[in-house]
Design an enzyme around this catalytic site. Sequence first.
Site, PDB file in Angstrom:
ATOM      1  CG  ASP A   1      81.494  67.093  88.250  1.00 30.03           C
ATOM      2  OD1 ASP A   1      81.976  66.012  88.687  1.00 30.03           O
ATOM      3  OD2 ASP A   1      81.732  68.167  89.011  1.00 30.03           O
TER       4      ASP A   1
ATOM      5  CE1 TYR B   1      90.121  72.520  83.553  1.00 29.64           C
ATOM      6  CE2 TYR B   1      89.856  70.431  84.737  1.00 29.64           C
ATOM      7  CZ  TYR B   1      89.437  71.566  84.016  1.00 29.64           C
ATOM      8  OH  TYR B   1      88.069  71.543  83.969  1.00 29.64           O
TER       9      TYR B   1
ATOM     10  CG  ASP C   1      86.314  68.886  85.669  1.00 32.16           C
ATOM     11  OD1 ASP C   1      85.717  68.189  86.448  1.00 32.16           O
ATOM     12  OD2 ASP C   1      86.707  70.019  86.027  1.00 32.16           O
TER      13      ASP C   1
ATOM     14  CG  ASP D   1      78.668  71.458  71.019  1.00 32.66           C
ATOM     15  OD1 ASP D   1      79.189  70.627  70.535  1.00 32.66           O
ATOM     16  OD2 ASP D   1      78.619  72.308  70.327  1.00 32.66           O
TER      17      ASP D   1
ATOM     18  CE  LYS E   1      82.561  73.425  69.958  1.00 32.14           C
ATOM     19  NZ  LYS E   1      81.126  73.432  69.740  1.00 32.14           N
TER      20      LYS E   1
END
Length: 368
Positions: free
Chosen positions: A249, A141, A245, A221, A189
């Site tokens: 959520d 980001y 993020d 994942d 990852k």
Amino acid sequence: MEKHIVILPGDGIGPEVTKAAKGVLETVAAKFGHNFTFETHEIGGAAIDNQGTPLPEDTVAACRKADGILLGAVGGPKWDDLPGHMRPEKGLLGIRKQLGLFANLRPVKGFDALLHASPLKPEVVGDSDLLIVRELTGGLYFGEPSERRNNGQDVVDTLAYSRSEIERIVDQSFKSAKVRRNKLTSVDKANVLESSRMWREVVEEKKQEHPDVEVEHMLVDAAAMKLVTNPGYFDVIVTENMFGDILSDEASVLTGSLGMLPSASIRQDGLGLYEPVHGSAPDIAGQNKANPLATILSAAMMLRHSFNMSVEADEIESAVQSVLNDKYHTADLKVKDGTQVSGSELAEKVSEQMTSNDTTDDIMRCYA
Ligand code: NAD
């Protein structure tokens, strides 16, 4: 103890829920003999209306001098058509950045009285009590370049981390694990990303300093699946900005009630900005319907993380639990055979619960 708290009510229901949480903090101060002083400043849409900017300089200056910051929420339809740099959200992103708040803490805990509202079966979500520690100021980001090239036919975003940025968030996650159940899941990852491989190296190095903490690595994942199949498996999850993020959520819907979720953004010296996960809820603003519990629980996090007042924080959290067990609730919470009350009444119930608990025991525990 003396502590100075800056309150940033913001927009929509922000003023209602921060007022409610301030009342609960005053109850804590009276009960435990602390002196909390408060100062209120504008941010977001309210600041745009009155001062022409979403993040006025006096707000930043006051936050820099504070011991803790409590924020309501920013934004609303009134400001939706403004250009990007003038949007209310810029106030929030700006204050986190200017204060260097690199660690986002998002606890998720099921409340017995509300388990029926979860999208998961009560027996699956029942014993969940986890904390996501998300890196907040680096990664995809914030990476440069982030641009379109070749006449708009190609696009590039950059995922960049320095080793020291990874080290400080990993340190924070070990600190959190040690005051919880001593279990840390580092999510990455690493089968694909070089940044994740460095992340794993740092976690492996740091774990030597914390032999009492059980550490594991999990691919993002797999972590996303595990969060919905067995959320009770996790204690502390640490991860980089974008994975955090998304996972936070995902985790936030497990307990089925947006009005119950607190959060903190903190830095190494303990300064933090505490705020509910929900937004400014313009649809119910000004009607005393807003559930103040997420903000009250955020205030509890401030006591624990910025003021080192764990007993006082526990006291607020167990008062919230008791009020829900007594079936008091605001309109957003569906509690079978419950008593619906206004937001301010619910906050008063929390204060009453704390006042009626045996003070002597708590204070003895606090200073033992
Ligand atoms: P929202 O969280 O404000 O509201 C979503 C739904 O949940 C609404 O129906 C609302 O009434 C309800 N709700 C939220 N908090 C509640 C509470 N405490 N008690 C009872 N009901 C509650 O999300 P949204 O509608 O997508 O966004 C509204 C505005 O808030 C937008 O301008 C958005 O940009 C902003 N926003 C701000 C933040 C923040 O300040 N951190 C976060 C998210 C959204």
